[in-house]
Design a protein around this motif. Structure first.
Motif, mmCIF file in Angstrom:
data_model
loop_
_atom_site.group_PDB
_atom_site.id
_atom_site.type_symbol
_atom_site.label_atom_id
_atom_site.label_comp_id
_atom_site.label_asym_id
_atom_site.label_seq_id
_atom_site.Cartn_x
_atom_site.Cartn_y
_atom_site.Cartn_z
ATOM 1 N N LYS A 29 0.814 -1.217 0.000
ATOM 2 C CA LYS A 29 0.000 0.000 0.000
ATOM 3 C C LYS A 29 0.847 1.266 0.000
ATOM 4 O O LYS A 29 0.626 2.191 0.773
ATOM 5 N N SER A 30 1.809 1.335 -0.901
ATOM 6 C CA SER A 30 2.740 2.475 -0.920
ATOM 7 C C SER A 30 2.040 3.793 -1.242
ATOM 8 O O SER A 30 2.317 4.832 -0.627
ATOM 9 N N ARG A 31 1.113 3.779 -2.206
ATOM 10 C CA ARG A 31 0.415 5.023 -2.541
ATOM 11 C C ARG A 31 -0.479 5.478 -1.394
ATOM 12 O O ARG A 31 -0.512 6.666 -1.036
ATOM 13 N N LEU A 32 -1.203 4.552 -0.804
ATOM 14 C CA LEU A 32 -2.039 4.883 0.341
ATOM 15 C C LEU A 32 -1.188 5.425 1.479
ATOM 16 O O LEU A 32 -1.564 6.413 2.141
ATOM 17 N N THR A 33 -0.042 4.812 1.699
ATOM 18 C CA THR A 33 0.863 5.262 2.755
ATOM 19 C C THR A 33 1.297 6.705 2.536
ATOM 20 O O THR A 33 1.270 7.527 3.461
ATOM 21 N N ARG A 34 1.690 7.034 1.316
ATOM 22 C CA ARG A 34 2.129 8.404 1.029
ATOM 23 C C ARG A 34 1.004 9.405 1.273
ATOM 24 O O ARG A 34 1.214 10.481 1.856
ATOM 25 N N GLU A 35 -0.195 9.055 0.834
ATOM 26 C CA GLU A 35 -1.316 9.985 0.979
ATOM 27 C C GLU A 35 -1.728 10.137 2.440
ATOM 28 O O GLU A 35 -2.066 11.245 2.883
ATOM 29 N N LEU A 36 -1.715 9.056 3.197
ATOM 30 C CA LEU A 36 -2.052 9.157 4.611
ATOM 31 C C LEU A 36 -1.006 9.964 5.371
ATOM 32 O O LEU A 36 -1.338 10.756 6.262
ATOM 33 N N ASP A 37 0.264 9.783 5.019
ATOM 34 C CA ASP A 37 1.323 10.563 5.657
ATOM 35 C C ASP A 37 1.159 12.057 5.402
ATOM 36 O O ASP A 37 1.458 12.890 6.267
ATOM 37 N N GLY A 206 -19.186 0.673 4.120
ATOM 38 C CA GLY A 206 -19.215 -0.129 5.330
ATOM 39 C C GLY A 206 -18.093 -1.138 5.374
ATOM 40 O O GLY A 206 -18.289 -2.303 5.013
ATOM 41 N N ALA A 207 -16.925 -0.696 5.796
ATOM 42 C CA ALA A 207 -15.761 -1.585 5.858
ATOM 43 C C ALA A 207 -15.893 -2.559 7.013
ATOM 44 O O ALA A 207 -16.690 -2.357 7.943
ATOM 45 N N GLY A 208 -15.097 -3.606 6.962
ATOM 46 C CA GLY A 208 -15.082 -4.592 8.024
ATOM 47 C C GLY A 208 -14.556 -4.014 9.325
ATOM 48 O O GLY A 208 -14.010 -2.912 9.377
ATOM 49 N N SER A 209 -14.696 -4.788 10.388
ATOM 50 C CA SER A 209 -14.375 -4.280 11.721
ATOM 51 C C SER A 209 -12.898 -3.937 11.891
ATOM 52 O O SER A 209 -12.556 -2.962 12.565
ATOM 53 N N ALA A 210 -12.006 -4.713 11.289
ATOM 54 C CA ALA A 210 -10.575 -4.449 11.460
ATOM 55 C C ALA A 210 -10.179 -3.138 10.803
ATOM 56 O O ALA A 210 -9.459 -2.317 11.391
ATOM 57 N N THR A 211 -10.656 -2.901 9.588
ATOM 58 C CA THR A 211 -10.332 -1.657 8.890
ATOM 59 C C THR A 211 -10.956 -0.466 9.595
ATOM 60 O O THR A 211 -10.310 0.578 9.784
ATOM 61 N N THR A 212 -12.199 -0.601 10.002
ATOM 62 C CA THR A 212 -12.875 0.490 10.700
ATOM 63 C C THR A 212 -12.113 0.892 11.952
ATOM 64 O O THR A 212 -11.913 2.087 12.223
ATOM 65 N N ALA A 213 -11.667 -0.099 12.714
ATOM 66 C CA ALA A 213 -10.919 0.190 13.935
ATOM 67 C C ALA A 213 -9.553 0.804 13.626
ATOM 68 O O ALA A 213 -9.101 1.724 14.315
ATOM 69 N N ALA A 214 -8.901 0.315 12.566
ATOM 70 C CA ALA A 214 -7.542 0.776 12.252
ATOM 71 C C ALA A 214 -7.492 2.240 11.838
ATOM 72 O O ALA A 214 -6.485 2.917 12.046
ATOM 73 N N VAL A 215 -8.577 2.734 11.225
ATOM 74 C CA VAL A 215 -8.568 4.115 10.717
ATOM 75 C C VAL A 215 -9.491 5.037 11.498
ATOM 76 O O VAL A 215 -9.660 6.201 11.141
ATOM 77 N N GLN A 216 -10.057 4.532 12.583
ATOM 78 C CA GLN A 216 -11.057 5.304 13.317
ATOM 79 C C GLN A 216 -10.547 6.677 13.734
ATOM 80 O O GLN A 216 -11.252 7.685 13.619
ATOM 81 N N ALA A 217 -9.307 6.743 14.212
ATOM 82 C CA ALA A 217 -8.768 8.001 14.707
ATOM 83 C C ALA A 217 -8.552 9.030 13.602
ATOM 84 O O ALA A 217 -8.437 10.235 13.881
ATOM 85 N N LEU A 218 -8.515 8.590 12.348
ATOM 86 C CA LEU A 218 -8.256 9.507 11.236
ATOM 87 C C LEU A 218 -9.495 10.291 10.819
ATOM 88 O O LEU A 218 -9.382 11.325 10.172
ATOM 89 N N ASP A 219 -10.692 9.793 11.127
ATOM 90 C CA ASP A 219 -11.952 10.435 10.762
ATOM 91 C C ASP A 219 -11.978 10.808 9.282
ATOM 92 O O ASP A 219 -12.274 11.939 8.902
ATOM 93 N N LEU A 220 -11.678 9.840 8.422
ATOM 94 C CA LEU A 220 -11.641 10.109 6.988
ATOM 95 C C LEU A 220 -13.005 10.491 6.429
ATOM 96 O O LEU A 220 -13.103 11.316 5.522
ATOM 97 N N LEU A 221 -14.067 9.918 6.978
ATOM 98 C CA LEU A 221 -15.393 10.272 6.481
ATOM 99 C C LEU A 221 -15.742 11.716 6.822
ATOM 100 O O LEU A 221 -16.286 12.456 5.999
#
Length: 232
Positions: A29-37, A206-221
């Motif tokens: 996930k290199s592109r996703l990593t760059r954008e999240l950073d 509606g992502a699965g529980s693991a993804t939802t938990a992993a990005v929860q703090a980012l508040d992307l929505l």
């Protein structure tokens, strides 16, 4: 966590085997990593990467049973986890996505219906994957394109084998190679995650529980709905 593949479901497709390639979380996930950073420095990329794969694998196991899922990876934590759940784990040869899928296909007996599913479809459900496999049964060779229509999220063979041709523009390559294009109305299946925009779309669906938990703090929505991200 519930045990993948052990929940009875009327949508199960036990005759199928599914190959799921997953890159090591440290390099995936290199592109996703760059954008999240760029949005939030210090994001735990490995946790997010593994979460995307986890939710995808849960759906695959619930659809065909863990014993019919072949995980191809060099990620040791993912390999250990899914081996415990009963999936077949194969080492990634390190030669790219298509080589990883080809390696997984080698473990499936000839004549067995087999499909290759991208490992980054975190809003996938067992019902949607089962629907796609039900459609694929009617065709010797088939594929489901991604949301853009250019890439591929699922390549299937109800009979025979196939040469995986995933990557940019893969839909055209798979079709040229003789596979029937299945433009199914299954957005949860067709939303693979390569960047922040597609991750946000997966969360909206509606992502699965693991993804939802992993990005929860980012508040992307919240970020997207405020007009800073992809149009939802």
């Amino acid at each position: 966590m519930s045990e993948p593949g052990r929940t009875p479901s009327p949508t199960r497709q036990p005759e199928w085997h599914i190959v799921v390639p997953v890159k090591a979380a440290s390099v995936g996930k290199s592109r996703l990593t760059r954008e999240l950073d760029a949005l939030t420095p210090g994001v735990d990329h490995e946790t997010i990467s593994r979460a995307l794969a986890h939710d995808t694998l849960v759906a695959a196991c619930q659809t065909v049973g863990a014993a019919h899922v072949i995980l191809v990876t060099s990620d040791e934590p993912a390999a250990s986890e899914w081996a415990r759940h009963g999936a077949t784990v194969v080492g990634d040869p390190g030669l790219g996505l298509n080589a990883a899928i080809a390696r997984g296909l080698e473990t499936v007996a000839l004549g067995t219906p087999v499909a290759a599913l991208l490992g980054d479809v975190p809003c996938l459900t067992a019902a949607d994957l089962a629907a796609a496999l039900s459609a694929a049964v009617a065709h010797e060779q088939s594929f489901v394109p991604d949301a853009s229509g250019d890439g591929t999220v699922l390549r299937a063979a109800a009979a025979g084998r196939f040469t995986p041709r995933f990557g940019p523009g893969s839909a055209a390559r798979h079709e040229t190679n003789g596979a029937t294009r299945l433009d199914l109305d299954l957005p949860r299946l067709r939303t693979d995650v390569d960047d922040v925009a597609s991750l946000t779309r997966a969360l909206e669906l509606g992502a699965g529980s693991a993804t939802t938990a992993a990005v929860q703090a980012l508040d992307l929505l919240g970020w997207a709905h405020a007009g800073h991200g992809p149009r939802l």
